[in-house]
Design an enzyme around this catalytic site. Structure first.
Site, PDB file in Angstrom:
ATOM      1  N   GLU A  95       0.814  -1.203   0.000  1.00 33.71           N
ATOM      2  CA  GLU A  95       0.000   0.000   0.000  1.00 33.71           C
ATOM      3  C   GLU A  95       0.854   1.262   0.000  1.00 33.71           C
ATOM      4  O   GLU A  95       1.933   1.290   0.586  1.00 33.71           O
ATOM      5  CB  GLU A  95      -0.932  -0.025   1.214  1.00 33.71           C
ATOM      6  CG  GLU A  95      -2.003  -1.095   1.042  1.00 33.71           C
ATOM      7  CD  GLU A  95      -2.868  -1.325   2.272  1.00 33.71           C
ATOM      8  OE1 GLU A  95      -4.063  -1.563   2.090  1.00 33.71           O
ATOM      9  OE2 GLU A  95      -2.358  -1.270   3.399  1.00 33.71           O
ATOM     10  N   CYS A 108       3.273   8.352   1.563  1.00 34.40           N
ATOM     11  CA  CYS A 108       3.863   7.354   2.453  1.00 34.40           C
ATOM     12  C   CYS A 108       4.061   6.072   1.632  1.00 34.40           C
ATOM     13  O   CYS A 108       3.090   5.515   1.119  1.00 34.40           O
ATOM     14  CB  CYS A 108       2.902   7.139   3.617  1.00 34.40           C
ATOM     15  SG  CYS A 108       3.425   5.864   4.755  1.00 34.40           S
ATOM     16  N   CYS A 115       6.947  -7.546   7.017  1.00 30.42           N
ATOM     17  CA  CYS A 115       8.132  -7.092   7.763  1.00 30.42           C
ATOM     18  C   CYS A 115       8.593  -8.215   8.672  1.00 30.42           C
ATOM     19  O   CYS A 115       7.776  -8.925   9.258  1.00 30.42           O
ATOM     20  CB  CYS A 115       7.785  -5.854   8.591  1.00 30.42           C
ATOM     21  SG  CYS A 115       9.201  -5.160   9.469  1.00 30.42           S
ATOM     22  N   CYS A 119       7.021  -6.003  15.401  1.00 29.28           N
ATOM     23  CA  CYS A 119       6.597  -5.140  16.509  1.00 29.28           C
ATOM     24  C   CYS A 119       5.121  -5.469  16.778  1.00 29.28           C
ATOM     25  O   CYS A 119       4.304  -5.471  15.847  1.00 29.28           O
ATOM     26  CB  CYS A 119       6.750  -3.669  16.133  1.00 29.28           C
ATOM     27  SG  CYS A 119       8.431  -3.247  15.632  1.00 29.28           S
ATOM     28  N   CYS A 122       1.936  -3.399  15.435  1.00 28.59           N
ATOM     29  CA  CYS A 122       1.927  -2.996  14.023  1.00 28.59           C
ATOM     30  C   CYS A 122       1.286  -4.086  13.157  1.00 28.59           C
ATOM     31  O   CYS A 122       1.676  -5.253  13.232  1.00 28.59           O
ATOM     32  CB  CYS A 122       3.370  -2.734  13.585  1.00 28.59           C
ATOM     33  SG  CYS A 122       3.572  -2.535  11.805  1.00 28.59           S
ATOM     34  N   GLY A 175       6.957  -2.346   6.007  1.00 34.09           N
ATOM     35  CA  GLY A 175       8.327  -2.823   5.914  1.00 34.09           C
ATOM     36  C   GLY A 175       9.371  -1.977   6.614  1.00 34.09           C
ATOM     37  O   GLY A 175       9.109  -0.852   7.044  1.00 34.09           O
ATOM     38  N   GLU A 176      10.555  -2.550   6.747  1.00 37.35           N
ATOM     39  CA  GLU A 176      11.678  -1.872   7.389  1.00 37.35           C
ATOM     40  C   GLU A 176      12.693  -1.484   6.300  1.00 37.35           C
ATOM     41  O   GLU A 176      13.417  -2.343   5.769  1.00 37.35           O
ATOM     42  CB  GLU A 176      12.318  -2.815   8.426  1.00 37.35           C
ATOM     43  CG  GLU A 176      13.628  -2.328   9.000  1.00 37.35           C
ATOM     44  CD  GLU A 176      13.614  -0.902   9.522  1.00 37.35           C
ATOM     45  OE1 GLU A 176      12.763  -0.547  10.348  1.00 37.35           O
ATOM     46  OE2 GLU A 176      14.467  -0.111   9.070  1.00 37.35           O
ATOM     47  N   SER A 207      12.145   6.051   7.774  1.00 38.66           N
ATOM     48  CA  SER A 207      11.835   5.714   9.165  1.00 38.66           C
ATOM     49  C   SER A 207      12.363   4.316   9.467  1.00 38.66           C
ATOM     50  O   SER A 207      12.166   3.385   8.692  1.00 38.66           O
ATOM     51  CB  SER A 207      10.313   5.748   9.360  1.00 38.66           C
ATOM     52  OG  SER A 207       9.976   5.258  10.641  1.00 38.66           O
ATOM     53  N   SER A 229      11.966   5.001  15.265  1.00 38.68           N
ATOM     54  CA  SER A 229      10.834   4.570  16.080  1.00 38.68           C
ATOM     55  C   SER A 229      11.334   4.189  17.472  1.00 38.68           C
ATOM     56  O   SER A 229      11.843   3.098  17.673  1.00 38.68           O
ATOM     57  CB  SER A 229      10.161   3.363  15.418  1.00 38.68           C
ATOM     58  OG  SER A 229       9.663   3.743  14.161  1.00 38.68           O
ATOM     59  N   HIS A 231       9.568   4.676  20.843  1.00 36.01           N
ATOM     60  CA  HIS A 231       8.413   4.010  21.471  1.00 36.01           C
ATOM     61  C   HIS A 231       8.553   3.596  22.935  1.00 36.01           C
ATOM     62  O   HIS A 231       7.572   3.152  23.542  1.00 36.01           O
ATOM     63  CB  HIS A 231       7.964   2.773  20.661  1.00 36.01           C
ATOM     64  CG  HIS A 231       7.631   3.051  19.235  1.00 36.01           C
ATOM     65  ND1 HIS A 231       7.049   4.225  18.809  1.00 36.01           N
ATOM     66  CD2 HIS A 231       7.801   2.305  18.116  1.00 36.01           C
ATOM     67  CE1 HIS A 231       6.883   4.187  17.486  1.00 36.01           C
ATOM     68  NE2 HIS A 231       7.338   3.047  17.047  1.00 36.01           N
ATOM     69  N   ASN A 306      -2.976   3.504  16.265  1.00 35.50           N
ATOM     70  CA  ASN A 306      -4.084   3.178  15.355  1.00 35.50           C
ATOM     71  C   ASN A 306      -4.438   1.712  15.529  1.00 35.50           C
ATOM     72  O   ASN A 306      -3.622   0.844  15.240  1.00 35.50           O
ATOM     73  CB  ASN A 306      -3.672   3.459  13.908  1.00 35.50           C
ATOM     74  CG  ASN A 306      -3.428   4.937  13.684  1.00 35.50           C
ATOM     75  OD1 ASN A 306      -4.281   5.768  14.018  1.00 35.50           O
ATOM     76  ND2 ASN A 306      -2.260   5.271  13.175  1.00 35.50           N
ATOM     77  N   CYS A 349      -0.963   5.126  10.041  1.00 34.64           N
ATOM     78  CA  CYS A 349       0.286   4.474  10.419  1.00 34.64           C
ATOM     79  C   CYS A 349       0.055   3.116  11.061  1.00 34.64           C
ATOM     80  O   CYS A 349      -0.729   2.990  11.989  1.00 34.64           O
ATOM     81  CB  CYS A 349       0.943   5.314  11.496  1.00 34.64           C
ATOM     82  SG  CYS A 349       2.322   6.200  10.932  1.00 34.64           S
TER      83      CYS A 349
HETATM   84  N1  SAH Z   1       9.629  -0.100   9.804  1.00 31.61           N
HETATM   85  C1  SAH Z   1       9.785   1.292   9.950  1.00 31.61           C
HETATM   86  C2  SAH Z   1       8.878   2.131   9.072  1.00 31.61           C
HETATM   87  C3  SAH Z   1       7.453   1.698   8.902  1.00 31.61           C
HETATM   88  S1  SAH Z   1       6.392   1.904  10.270  1.00 31.61           S
HETATM   89  C4  SAH Z   1       9.638   1.682  11.411  1.00 31.61           C
HETATM   90  O1  SAH Z   1       9.218   0.867  12.207  1.00 31.61           O
HETATM   91  O2  SAH Z   1      10.015   2.814  11.737  1.00 31.61           O
HETATM   92  C5  SAH Z   1       6.170   3.672  10.418  1.00 31.61           C
HETATM   93  C6  SAH Z   1       5.798   4.130  11.809  1.00 31.61           C
HETATM   94  O3  SAH Z   1       4.485   3.675  12.181  1.00 31.61           O
HETATM   95  C7  SAH Z   1       6.733   3.587  12.876  1.00 31.61           C
HETATM   96  O4  SAH Z   1       7.081   4.593  13.803  1.00 31.61           O
HETATM   97  C8  SAH Z   1       5.888   2.536  13.529  1.00 31.61           C
HETATM   98  O5  SAH Z   1       6.326   2.210  14.812  1.00 31.61           O
HETATM   99  C9  SAH Z   1       4.533   3.185  13.515  1.00 31.61           C
HETATM  100  N2  SAH Z   1       3.406   2.278  13.747  1.00 31.61           N
HETATM  101  C10 SAH Z   1       3.355   0.962  13.471  1.00 31.61           C
HETATM  102  N3  SAH Z   1       2.146   0.456  13.834  1.00 31.61           N
HETATM  103  C11 SAH Z   1       1.422   1.485  14.345  1.00 31.61           C
HETATM  104  C12 SAH Z   1       0.082   1.609  14.837  1.00 31.61           C
HETATM  105  N4  SAH Z   1      -0.727   0.570  14.869  1.00 31.61           N
HETATM  106  N5  SAH Z   1      -0.316   2.817  15.261  1.00 31.61           N
HETATM  107  C13 SAH Z   1       0.499   3.886  15.179  1.00 31.61           C
HETATM  108  N6  SAH Z   1       1.763   3.847  14.701  1.00 31.61           N
HETATM  109  C14 SAH Z   1       2.229   2.663  14.279  1.00 31.61           C
HETATM  110 FE1  SF4 Z   2       8.220  -3.597  10.834  1.00 29.37          FE
HETATM  111 FE2  SF4 Z   2       8.156  -0.980  11.386  1.00 29.37          FE
HETATM  112 FE3  SF4 Z   2       5.957  -2.510  11.690  1.00 29.37          FE
HETATM  113 FE4  SF4 Z   2       8.017  -2.794  13.376  1.00 29.37          FE
HETATM  114  S1  SF4 Z   2       6.721  -0.970  13.123  1.00 29.37           S
HETATM  115  S2  SF4 Z   2       6.881  -4.452  12.403  1.00 29.37           S
HETATM  116  S3  SF4 Z   2       9.744  -2.446  12.014  1.00 29.37           S
HETATM  117  S4  SF4 Z   2       6.970  -2.053   9.781  1.00 29.37           S
END
Ligand code: SAH
Ligand code: SF4
Length: 373
Positions: A95, A108, A115, A119, A122, A175-176, A207, A229, A231, A306, A349
Site C-alpha cells: 500500500e 507514504c 516485515c 513489533c 503494528c 516494511g523496514e 523511518s 521509532s 516508542h 491506530n 500508520c
Molecule cells: N519499519 C519502519 C517504518 C514503517 S512503520 C519503522 O518501524 O520505523 C512507520 C511508523 O508507524 C513507525 O514509527 C511505527 O512504529 C509506527 N506504527 C506501526 N504500527 C502502528 C500503529 N498501529 N499505530 C500507530 N503507529 C504505528
Molecule cells: Fe516492521 Fe516498522 Fe511494523 Fe516494526 S513498526 S513491524 S519495524 S513495519
C-alpha cells in the site's frame, strides 16, 4: 510488447541508467534524457519520448521496459487521504498513501511486502514477511501517485493540475527500509534527483525501528532525513515493543543517530513514539525520555496508536497525550502530535497490511486475483 527479460528502467537511478545505456552503446546524456522522461514527465512508454532518436527508441523497446506495479485498489477517505493497493506479483500487494495537508502533500511508501521485525502493535509486523520490494516497485509508488494526482509535467502542462501535489515522501508504509537498502537507496536518489522528482533531501524521510548497520550505510550513501521509532524510554519495555532492540539497544541506537547526524550536519532525528494506553504513556516515562533526548539533536513525534483487529492495545486518551507532550515541551523539546488520517480506509500508520501471504494464517489469505485484478 514488454518481455520478462527486458530491464525495467523505472527503478534505475542516474548511475544505474548510465550503466544500462553504456551497455546499449549509448551516451550518458541519453540516459539522463530518458530518466527525465520517465520521472519528471511520467512517460509510460518509449514512443512518447519525442526528442529521442527513433532508432534508439526502437532499441529501448526491444531491450527495456517501464513497468510500474498494478493498481488493484484505490480509496479516498473523508479527509482526502487516498490509499492505493498495488499488486507487485501474483501473491503480494503493498500500500501507498497520499496525505494532503495545507501547503503540502505527503506520500507514504512501502519498502517491503510484510516485515520481519514483528513489533506487536503494528499490523504489518503481525502479518509476517514475504519479500523485499525492488527499486522499481518502490519508486513506482511515487510514479503512480503522481500519475493518479495528475502532477507529472505532461499532465500539468495539459492544465489538469499544475500544483506540485507531492512535496514530501516518507518511508513509513509497510516494511523496514533499512533491511532493503539495495532498493531503497536508488529509489531515494531518484526522489532527490533534479532529473527525477527534485525533492529536497530534507523532504524525503526514512523511518527505521533502529537497524544500526542500515543507518550507517544510509548516512554514507544517501543521507536523507531520518526518523527513528523509539516508542519506549528503557530497554526492558523497548525489547517488548520493538524487538530489534534486543540486538541494538538504546545506547547503541543513540550513538548511531549521532553518527548519522555527522553526515547530515544541520539535521535532527525525529523520534517517533506511538502512544499506547497504560503501556508507555505515563508522565514518568516522558521524564525518562529526557535522558535519551539529551544525548542527541532530536524532535519528538507522538503517534496516537491506530487500532487494528486483534492488536490487543488501546490508544492513549487525548488528555494523556497532551500531558505527556507537555513534559517533553517543558524541558525545551519540540514535540508534534500526529493527526490521525485516513482512519476510515485503514490508511493510518501501522494499519497497512496490503495483501501479503500471511505465513501464520495461510488459509485465510485472499488471492490477489480475487480482488478483480
Ligand atoms: N519499519 C519502519 C517504518 C514503517 S512503520 C519503522 O518501524 O520505523 C512507520 C511508523 O508507524 C513507525 O514509527 C511505527 O512504529 C509506527 N506504527 C506501526 N504500527 C502502528 C500503529 N498501529 N499505530 C500507530 N503507529 C504505528
Ligand atoms: Fe516492521 Fe516498522 Fe511494523 Fe516494526 S513498526 S513491524 S519495524 S513495519
Amino acid at each position: 510488447m514488454q518481455t520478462k527479460l527486458a530491464t525495467n528502467l523505472l527503478g534505475l537511478d542516474s548511475e544505474g541508467m548510465e550503466k544500462c545505456f553504456a551497455k546499449l552503446g549509448e551516451k550518458p546524456f541519453r540516459a539522463r534524457q530518458v530518466l527525465k522522461w520517465i520521472h519528471r514527465r511520467g512517460a509510460a512508454d518509449f514512443t512518447a519520448m519525442t526528442d529521442i532518436a527513433k532508432d534508439l527508441r526502437t532499441k529501448l523497446n526491444q531491450a527495456a521496459a517501464i513497468e510500474p506495479p498494478v493498481v488493484v485498489g484505490d480509496s479516498t477517505a473523508a479527509d482526502g487521504t487516498r490509499k492505493w493497493l498495488l499488486k507487485v506479483d501474483g501473491a503480494n500487494a503493498v500500500e501507498a498513501v497520499f496525505i494532503p495537508e495545507d501547503g503540502r502533500g505527503t506520500l507514504c511508501v512501502s519498502s517491503q511486502a510484510g516485515c520481519t521485525l514483528a513489533c506487536p502493535f503494528c499490523a504489518t509486523g503481525k502479518q509476517g514477511f514475504n519479500r523485499n520490494l525492488s527499486a522499481a516497485e518502490i519508486i513506482g509508488q511515487l510514479w503512480l501517485a503522481n500519475q493518479a494526482l495528475g502532477c507529472h509535467e505532461v499532465s500539468a502542462r495539459a492544465g489538469i493540475d499544475s500544483a506540485r501535489a507531492i512535496s514530501n515522501v516518507v518511508f513509513m508504509g509497510m516494511g523496514e527500509p533499512m533491511l532493503n537498502l539495495d532498493a531503497v537507496i536508488p529509489a531515494a536518489r531518484l526522489m532527490i534527483d533534479d532529473n527525477g522528482y527534485g525533492l529536497s533531501r530534507r523532504r524525503v524521510t526514512v523511518s527505521t525501528s533502529g537497524v544500526l548497520p542500515g543507518m550507517d550505510r544510509l548516512a554514507e550513501e544517501c543521507p536523507v532525513a531520518l526518523a527513528v521509532s523509539l516508542h519506549a524510554p528503557d530497554n526492558a519495555l523497548r525489547d517488548r515493543l520493538v524487538p530489534i532492540n534486543r540486538k541494538y539497544p538504546i545506547r547503541q541506537l543513540i550513538a548511531a543517530c549521532n553518527r548519522y547526524l555527522e553526515r547530515a550536519p544541520r539535521d535532527f532525528i525525529t523520534f517517533e513514539y506511538v502512544m499506547l494506553e497504560g503501556v508507555n504513556d505515563s508522565d514518568a516515562q516522558a521524564r525518562a525520555l529526557l535522558g535519551i533526548a539529551a544525548g542527541v539533536r532530536c524532535k519528538f513525534n507522538l503517534i496516537p496508536f491506530n487500532a487494528f483487529h486483534d492488536s490487543g492495545y488501546r490508544r492513549s486518551g487525548a488528555e494523556r497525550i497532551r500531558s505527556f507532550a507537555q513534559v517533553l515541551q517543558r524541558a525545551g523539546l519540540t514535540v508534534t502530535t500526529r493527526k490521525t488520517r485516513g482512519d476510515g480506509i485503514a490508511a493510518a500508520c501501522g494499519q497497512l497490511a496490503g495483501e501479503v501471504i500471511d505465513r501464520t494464517r495461510r488459509s485465510k489469505t485472499v488471492p490477489i486475483t480475487a480482488l478483480g485484478a
